[in-house]
Design a protein around this motif. Sequence first.
Motif, PDB file in Angstrom:
ATOM      1  N   ALA A 142       0.009  30.460 -45.920  1.00  0.00           N
ATOM      2  CA  ALA A 142      -0.852  30.792 -44.870  1.00  0.00           C
ATOM      3  C   ALA A 142      -0.118  30.241 -43.514  1.00  0.00           C
ATOM      4  N   ILE A 143       0.722  29.260 -43.657  1.00  0.00           N
ATOM      5  CA  ILE A 143       1.239  28.863 -42.385  1.00  0.00           C
ATOM      6  C   ILE A 143       2.500  30.155 -42.213  1.00  0.00           C
ATOM      7  N   MET A 144       3.151  30.385 -43.199  1.00  0.00           N
ATOM      8  CA  MET A 144       4.268  31.422 -42.818  1.00  0.00           C
ATOM      9  C   MET A 144       3.543  32.675 -42.560  1.00  0.00           C
ATOM     10  N   ILE A 145       2.396  33.165 -42.847  1.00  0.00           N
ATOM     11  CA  ILE A 145       1.860  34.559 -42.308  1.00  0.00           C
ATOM     12  C   ILE A 145       1.270  34.357 -40.909  1.00  0.00           C
ATOM     13  N   ILE A 146       0.681  32.954 -40.552  1.00  0.00           N
ATOM     14  CA  ILE A 146       0.453  33.129 -39.092  1.00  0.00           C
ATOM     15  C   ILE A 146       1.693  32.835 -38.524  1.00  0.00           C
ATOM     16  N   VAL A 147       2.661  32.288 -38.830  1.00  0.00           N
ATOM     17  CA  VAL A 147       3.908  32.403 -37.897  1.00  0.00           C
ATOM     18  C   VAL A 147       4.637  33.670 -37.715  1.00  0.00           C
ATOM     19  N   LEU A 148       4.365  34.523 -38.808  1.00  0.00           N
ATOM     20  CA  LEU A 148       4.972  35.887 -38.761  1.00  0.00           C
ATOM     21  C   LEU A 148       4.005  36.748 -37.767  1.00  0.00           C
ATOM     22  N   LEU A 149       2.674  36.566 -37.786  1.00  0.00           N
ATOM     23  CA  LEU A 149       1.840  37.299 -37.055  1.00  0.00           C
ATOM     24  C   LEU A 149       2.133  36.851 -35.379  1.00  0.00           C
ATOM     25  N   ILE A 150       2.529  35.303 -35.168  1.00  0.00           N
ATOM     26  CA  ILE A 150       2.773  35.074 -34.022  1.00  0.00           C
ATOM     27  C   ILE A 150       4.184  35.632 -33.303  1.00  0.00           C
ATOM     28  N   TYR A 151       5.249  35.614 -34.215  1.00  0.00           N
ATOM     29  CA  TYR A 151       6.215  36.497 -33.892  1.00  0.00           C
ATOM     30  C   TYR A 151       5.822  37.851 -33.601  1.00  0.00           C
ATOM     31  N   LEU A 152       5.156  38.589 -34.245  1.00  0.00           N
ATOM     32  CA  LEU A 152       5.004  39.954 -34.181  1.00  0.00           C
ATOM     33  C   LEU A 152       4.254  40.318 -33.081  1.00  0.00           C
ATOM     34  N   ILE A 153       3.255  39.454 -32.683  1.00  0.00           N
ATOM     35  CA  ILE A 153       2.243  39.540 -31.429  1.00  0.00           C
ATOM     36  C   ILE A 153       3.320  39.225 -30.150  1.00  0.00           C
ATOM     37  N   ASN A 154       4.194  38.317 -30.347  1.00  0.00           N
ATOM     38  CA  ASN A 154       5.061  37.879 -29.202  1.00  0.00           C
ATOM     39  C   ASN A 154       5.993  39.194 -28.794  1.00  0.00           C
ATOM     40  N   PHE A 155       6.334  39.820 -30.123  1.00  0.00           N
ATOM     41  CA  PHE A 155       7.276  41.195 -29.885  1.00  0.00           C
ATOM     42  C   PHE A 155       6.509  42.195 -29.239  1.00  0.00           C
ATOM     43  N   LEU A 156       5.333  42.430 -29.512  1.00  0.00           N
ATOM     44  CA  LEU A 156       4.744  43.379 -28.991  1.00  0.00           C
ATOM     45  C   LEU A 156       4.652  43.069 -27.408  1.00  0.00           C
ATOM     46  N   ILE A 157       4.187  41.868 -27.043  1.00  0.00           N
ATOM     47  CA  ILE A 157       4.008  41.639 -25.630  1.00  0.00           C
ATOM     48  C   ILE A 157       5.198  41.650 -24.795  1.00  0.00           C
ATOM     49  N   GLY A 158       6.285  41.116 -25.632  1.00  0.00           N
ATOM     50  CA  GLY A 158       7.536  40.971 -24.907  1.00  0.00           C
ATOM     51  C   GLY A 158       8.020  42.377 -24.575  1.00  0.00           C
ATOM     52  N   ARG A 159       7.783  43.151 -25.522  1.00  0.00           N
ATOM     53  CA  ARG A 159       8.437  44.443 -25.407  1.00  0.00           C
ATOM     54  C   ARG A 159       7.638  45.266 -24.372  1.00  0.00           C
ATOM     55  N   SER A 160       6.219  45.114 -24.239  1.00  0.00           N
ATOM     56  CA  SER A 160       5.414  45.860 -23.255  1.00  0.00           C
ATOM     57  C   SER A 160       5.801  45.491 -21.962  1.00  0.00           C
ATOM     58  N   LYS A 161       6.157  43.961 -21.809  1.00  0.00           N
ATOM     59  CA  LYS A 161       6.511  43.482 -20.481  1.00  0.00           C
ATOM     60  C   LYS A 161       7.715  43.976 -19.845  1.00  0.00           C
ATOM     61  N   ASN A 162       8.914  43.844 -20.747  1.00  0.00           N
ATOM     62  CA  ASN A 162      10.004  44.502 -20.402  1.00  0.00           C
ATOM     63  C   ASN A 162       9.995  45.907 -19.954  1.00  0.00           C
ATOM     64  N   SER A 163       9.421  46.668 -20.960  1.00  0.00           N
ATOM     65  CA  SER A 163       9.210  48.217 -20.416  1.00  0.00           C
ATOM     66  C   SER A 163       8.495  48.309 -19.070  1.00  0.00           C
ATOM     67  N   ARG A 164       7.483  47.490 -18.768  1.00  0.00           N
ATOM     68  CA  ARG A 164       6.743  47.912 -17.689  1.00  0.00           C
ATOM     69  C   ARG A 164       7.595  47.519 -16.387  1.00  0.00           C
ATOM     70  N   LEU A 165       8.551  46.198 -16.543  1.00  0.00           N
ATOM     71  CA  LEU A 165       9.236  45.901 -15.524  1.00  0.00           C
ATOM     72  C   LEU A 165      10.371  46.930 -14.893  1.00  0.00           C
ATOM     73  N   ALA A 166      10.914  47.654 -16.312  1.00  0.00           N
ATOM     74  CA  ALA A 166      11.879  48.677 -16.091  1.00  0.00           C
ATOM     75  C   ALA A 166      11.167  49.851 -15.333  1.00  0.00           C
ATOM     76  N   THR A 167      10.159  50.129 -15.918  1.00  0.00           N
ATOM     77  CA  THR A 167       9.373  51.231 -15.024  1.00  0.00           C
ATOM     78  C   THR A 167       9.217  50.944 -13.755  1.00  0.00           C
ATOM     79  N   ILE A 168       8.701  49.958 -13.483  1.00  0.00           N
ATOM     80  CA  ILE A 168       8.571  49.277 -11.996  1.00  0.00           C
ATOM     81  C   ILE A 168       9.991  49.471 -11.159  1.00  0.00           C
TER      82      ILE A 168
END
Lengths: 520, 99
Positions: A142-168
Motif C-alpha cells: 500500500a505504501i509503494m502504491i501510494i508513493v507511485l501515485l504521488i509521483y504520478l500526480i506530481n509528474f502531471l502537475i509539474g508537466r502542465s506547469k512547465n508547459s504553461r510557463l513555456a506558452t506564456i
Amino acid sequence: MRSSITIFFVLFNILLCFVWSAAKKLKDEDFSEFDDFDEDEFIVEAPSPSGASPLPSKTQSNQPDLTNNDGPSQSSSSKTIEQKNNDDVTIDDDDDLMFDEEEFEASDSFGSSSSSSIPDLKITDVPHNLTGNRWEAYHCEAIMIIVLLIYLINFLIGRSKNSRLATIIYNSQHDLLERNFSLVGDNGQTRNIQSTDEQINNDIISNNMHKESESLYILWCSGRISIESMLIEIRFIKRQCLFNSLAALIKSINDMIIYTIDYTKDDIETFVFCLAKKRSAVKLHRDMNDLSQFCSERKNADKRGLSGNYQILSEIGEVSSSIIDNRVVDFIDKFPDALEYIHISDQYTGMKVQNDNQQSSSNSSLNNTNITSNTSNATQQQDALNLSERSVRRVLIIAFNLIAFNDRSLQVTTESISSDYLRFVLYLADRINSYRFTSKESKTKAIKNRQRIEEQFLKNVYQQRQEQAQQRREEKRRAEKEKIMQSDDPEKQRKWEEKEHKREMKRRQPKMKQMKIKAM
Amino acid sequence: MDNRRPARIHRFRPALITQADDALPDYMNLMGMIFSMCSLMLKIKWCAWVAIFAALVGFANSRTSDDAKQVLSSFMLSISAVVVTYMQNPAPMTIPFMQ
C-alpha cells in the motif's frame, strides 16, 4: 505516447486486482481440507478395529450396559466410539474402569461422548498472514502504491506547469520575434517553408515552442540582418520528477532562458569575453574551451559599476568597457539577479568534456549533412584528424534566470518581463555586430592568441595521426606474423624472421651512426 | 525599419542545442531492467517495486527525441515482474533490512 500512460496504469490496477483475487482463491484452496470437521472422525476411527482385539473383555462387559442405555440404532456407533475410547485409554485396569464408568455416565448423548474423548491431534499454526484481516498485512505494498501515485500526480502537475510557463513566454515574445525574424519556429524536419500560407497550414511549424523534453523547450529563429540565427532555450527545473524538484528546492536552482545567437565570420570582431555571476563564472572558466584557453583570469566587475556579484573574463582589455555600456548597467539594475551570464566568443567550441562530440557534429555540418551527435568514435576521430582547422562557432550566449519579482507569482513575472529580455538580447546582438577594435594592438594581440591556439591544435592532431599510423603498422605486422605462423611452412617462417631482423637493424642503425660522428 | 531578411534563413539542426550532461533516463532504464530481472529470477518482491519506480523516473526524465519503445518496454517489463512475483508468492512483501 504520454496519453497512453494512463491506459497502462489502469491496466496495472486491473492486474493487481486479479493478483489479489487469485491469492485469495489460493488461500481458500490450500486450506479447504481443514474446513470439513466431519472427516476427522472417519480418519481417526480407522485404526480402531485393529486395536479392538487386546481388549475384548472390556467391550463384552460394556455391551450389556450399552444395550440398556442406548437405543438399538445407536448401538453400533457407540460401540465403535467406545472401541476408539478404549484404544486411547491407559493400560491400567483401575483407570480403565474409572474412565469406562465416566464414559457410561455420559454416554447418553452422542455429542458428550465425543467431546470427552479428545483426539490426539496436533494443530499446526496457520501462517498469520492468511488468518484474520489479510488486507492489513499488505501495508508495504500500500505504501509503494501510494508513493507511485504521488509521483504520478506530481509528474502531471509539474508537466502542465512547465508547459504553461513555456506558452506564456512564447506568447509574450511572439510579436517581437515575428517583427524581427522571417523564420520563427523550426524543428529541422519540415521541407517546405516558403510561403506564409504554408506556415499557417503546416502543423509542424506550430505556434508554440518545440518541446525537447518535459523541462526543455526550444525555439529557432532565423532570417535577420546582422545575425545568422537565434536559438531560444527554456530550461525549466524538472518539476515533472519528484526527486529533481525536491533537489531544486535544496540547491536553489532556477528556471533559465538562454539565447544563443550565431554569427557568420564577418559579422563579429575577434574576441572572447564573458560577464557572469560568480558561481557561473567559476564553472564557465573551468568547463568552456575558449574561456579557459583565451582568458587567463577572472576580475571583479566593481569598476564597471556593477555589483560585486559579477565577474569578467576578457581576452582583450578594451572590450569590457565597450560591451558593458550604460544600457547593460541599467538592465542589471532594473532586474537584479536576472542576468546569469553573457558569453561572447568567436572561438566557441563547446565544453571540454564534450569537445569531441561538438567537433564531429560541426565537422559533418560543414559537409551539409544532418548527422546527430551519436556517430561512432572511429568516425569522430577520423573527422577530427582530417580537418586541418578547428571548427569554431561565433556566438553570443545570454542566459537569464526566471525568478519571481516583488512577491508576484512566477507566471505573472514571466509574462511581464519576457519581452524586456528579448529587447535587451537584440540590442546586444546588434551592438556586437557593429563593434570593432579601436586600437591596432588589440587586433594584433587577438591574432597572436589565435595563432598560438591553432598551432597547439595542429600539434595535437599531428601527434594523434602519428599514433594512429603507428598502431596501424603494428596491427599489420601482427596480422602478418599470425598468417606466417599458421602457414606451417618453416621456410616461410625463416624468411619472415630474417626480414623482421633486417628491419630492426635498420631502425637501430641511424642512432649508431649519430654516436659514431659524435665520438669523432 | 524591417530587420527581416528571408535570404538569410538557416535551418535548425538538433546538434546546436547545448548538450546537458544528463544520462539519468538511460541509467534509470538500465536499473529498471536489472531490478526486473532480479525480481523474476530471485523472486524478490521489493526489487520489482523498485523496477517500477526506476521505469517511471526514466520516463519522466526522457527526452522527446528518445525512442519511446525503450521506455515502454522497460515499463512493461517491470509491471510483469511485479505481477509474476506476486503470482508465485502472494504473501505480503517483507523488506529484509527492516525486520
